[in-house]
Write a protein that holds these residues in place. Structure first.
Motif: not given
Lengths: 269, 283
Positions: A173-194
């Motif tokens: 489920e996490t995998d799917r949600i992550m992909k779905a948000q990535m499809a909307r341009g979400a970025d989980f890899e860059s930015g500060s820790v916060l």
């Protein structure tokens, strides 16, 4: 992406160790772990290591597979070894400025590392040859006497098996949600820790919503099938000791005797 | 041409005991303003295929060209691709997370780093497109009905203004009214907005009624590809791989096999009725 996480890494094989009653394996592993900490003698380690490898060969689990279990404790291992090495007082055999090494420290750090390594290897061998469900079954049976102290043993075991059952589902489920948000341009890899923590929100909220929904559905389904707790409940695969299980218990006792005599009667090394 | 796949291969769980080749040597061209349906049995590779289209999964070999540019080139912007190829997963309403409908739909545009005005315009434009009225803008998305939730979720993808909209079983789990809402929406997007639509579906009736092209997948390969009227001629072959044809088409195949002089390639009940009436008048 997230699929390579393994929890409950059961290794499928057909071996004597796999077929053993899980209660024997749990008791045996506990015994083994405790025994590792009861001696400071070279011969003791010979017996413990020899015993481990004998069981490993019987279990048909490749050594490379078991060693993977050491990865997460690698840093702890190095840390304790270094700590013991440098901060144990005794006969100094090497000195460089403020750093000094002692024979006692060397001996202690090697032994400590040995203990930790075989603690992990021994318990990995158990989890590799026992399915999580068998494990909870065994715990439920072994802890049963605690019922008299009003410990809800069955309920705890049930919660454990449900939790285990849901891990792969929630991972997917996490995998799917992550992909779905990535499809909307979400970025989980860059930015500060916060920033990255904040970015987890679009995953966590739907994940919790779905986990709660699933829990509700499951509770309803259990209710519909008249689940009423542990009293009087029978098992589909009841645990029953067989000849080989008694043999295994006997071998455990033999191991203890062998270890004791090796440590006591062989010259201290 | 908008998307071109060349000799694409994809293998699941590489190096583990459950290794499985999900896609085998796929060659496909998706044209502008097509309404394509992808059908196939569970595990035939449909879902993997659509995730390759916007770069969520990466092919092991082969290339994917978007407007002639290889998406695996170093200087190709995945963010751009993901905004141009909008992907709606199965049960998209399970991914709603914001406190209000508007905020949730605005998630995509805000990620795109557009000017605030453009992001706002596309957010409200998408909500209007899917027919969510102003009275629902500040409601929690979790408080909506099933069909409404799904439309909000689709709006969340539409808000990044994709040229191609890819949907994985957009109708699953909806009641007939909800299904119709979604289909009318897709039809409108396709004909008015000129958005290319690629849809995974299990309902052959829906495919026959809406799609201009059907791609049939089996065990990681494309086995049939063409207009529904042509593809549904192969009833026997489709049944062999666990699929079927629309009931109306199946009926016509049956009648023809019994010796009735009817055209076999009817897709809808309407067509079949008039074809049978025509034949009855002749005899």
């Amino acid at each position: 992406m997230i699929r390579n996480i393994t929890i409950g890494q059961y290794y499928v094989a057909d071996s004597v160790i796999h077929r053993l009653d899980p209660r024997v394996k749990v008791t045996g592993t506990l015994l083994y772990i405790v025994s590792l900490f009861l001696f400071h003698n070279f011969w003791g380690y010979v017996v413990a290591v020899g015993c481990f490898f004998a069981v490993m060969v019987l279990s048909k689990v490749p050594f490379s597979y078991i060693v993977r279990g050491l990865k997460p404790i690698f840093f702890m291992l190095v840390f304790t070894a270094v700590l013991n090495l440098f901060w144990t007082p005794g006969t100094v055999f090497f000195r460089f400025g403020a750093i000094q090494l002692t024979w006692e420290g060397l001996r202690k750090s090697v032994f400590m590392a040995f203990r930790l390594i075989f603690l992990v290897l021994g318990s990995s061998l158990m989890t590799l040859t026992t399915t999580p469900n068998q494990l909870t079954d065994a715990l439920e049976k072994l802890l049963r006497p605690l019922r008299h102290l009003h410990v809800p043993v069955h309920e705890i075991a049930m919660m454990m098996s449900i939790a285990l059952r849901f891990i792969p589902i929630l991972v997917e489920e996490t995998d799917r949600i992550m992909k779905a948000q990535m499809a909307r341009g979400a970025d989980f890899e860059s930015g500060s820790v916060l920033q990255r923590l904040r970015n987890m929100l679009p995953i966590l909220v739907p994940l919790f919503v779905s986990a709660i929904r699933r829990a509700n559905d499951l509770a309803l389904a259990m209710d519909a099938r008249c689940y009423h707790g542990g009293d009087g409940r029978t098992k589909m695969h009841p645990l029953r000791y067989q000849g080989r299980d008694f043999a295994a218990y006997f071998i455990c006792i033999a191991y203890c005797v062998l270890l004791y005599s090796a440590v006591t009667y062989l010259p201290m090394l | 041409m908008s998307i071109l796949l060349r000799n694409v291969n994809y293998t699941y769980g590489k190096g583990s005991s459950e290794e499985k080749q999900a896609l085998k040597n796929i060659n496909l061209e998706i044209h502008k303003n097509e309404f394509t349906a992808i059908v196939g049995h569970t595990g035939s590779g449909k879902s993997t295929l659509i995730q390759l289209l916007n770069g969520l999964e990466k092919a092991d070999s082969g290339e994917i060209l978007f407007h002639g540019k290889n998406i695996y080139d170093k200087d190709f912007s995945m963010k751009m691709l993901r905004s141009k190829v909008g992907l709606v997963f199965q049960y998209p309403e399970h991914q709603l997370f914001e406190a209000t409908v508007v905020k949730d739909v605005a998630f995509g545009p805000n990620n795109m780093e557009w000017e605030p005005l453009k992001a706002e315009l596309s957010t409200f434009g998408a909500l209007k497109d899917v027919g969510i009225g102003e009275e629902l803008f500040d409601v929690s998305p979790l408080a909506l009905s099933g069909g409404q939730k799904r439309r909000v979720a689709i709006a969340g993808v539409l808000a990044v203004e994709p040229e191609i909209l890819v949907l994985d079983e957009p109708m699953a789990g909806l009641d007939p009214a909800g299904r119709k809402e979604i289909f009318d929406l897709l039809k409108k997007l396709h004909s008015e907005r000129k958005i290319t639509i690629i849809m995974v579906s299990h309902s052959m009736e829906d495919v026959a009624e809406y799609a201009s092209r059907v791609i049939v997948m089996n065990q990681g390969e494309v086995v049939l590809d063409g207009e529904p009227r042509k593809v549904f001629r192969y009833e026997k072959e489709l049944k062999q791989i666990g699929l079927g044809v629309p009931q109306a088409t199946s009926l016509m195949h049956c009648l023809a096999a019994q010796g009735a002089g009817v055209k076999e390639d009817c897709l809808t009940v309407q067509e079949s009725v008039s074809e049978i009436l025509k034949w009855l008048k002749r005899v």
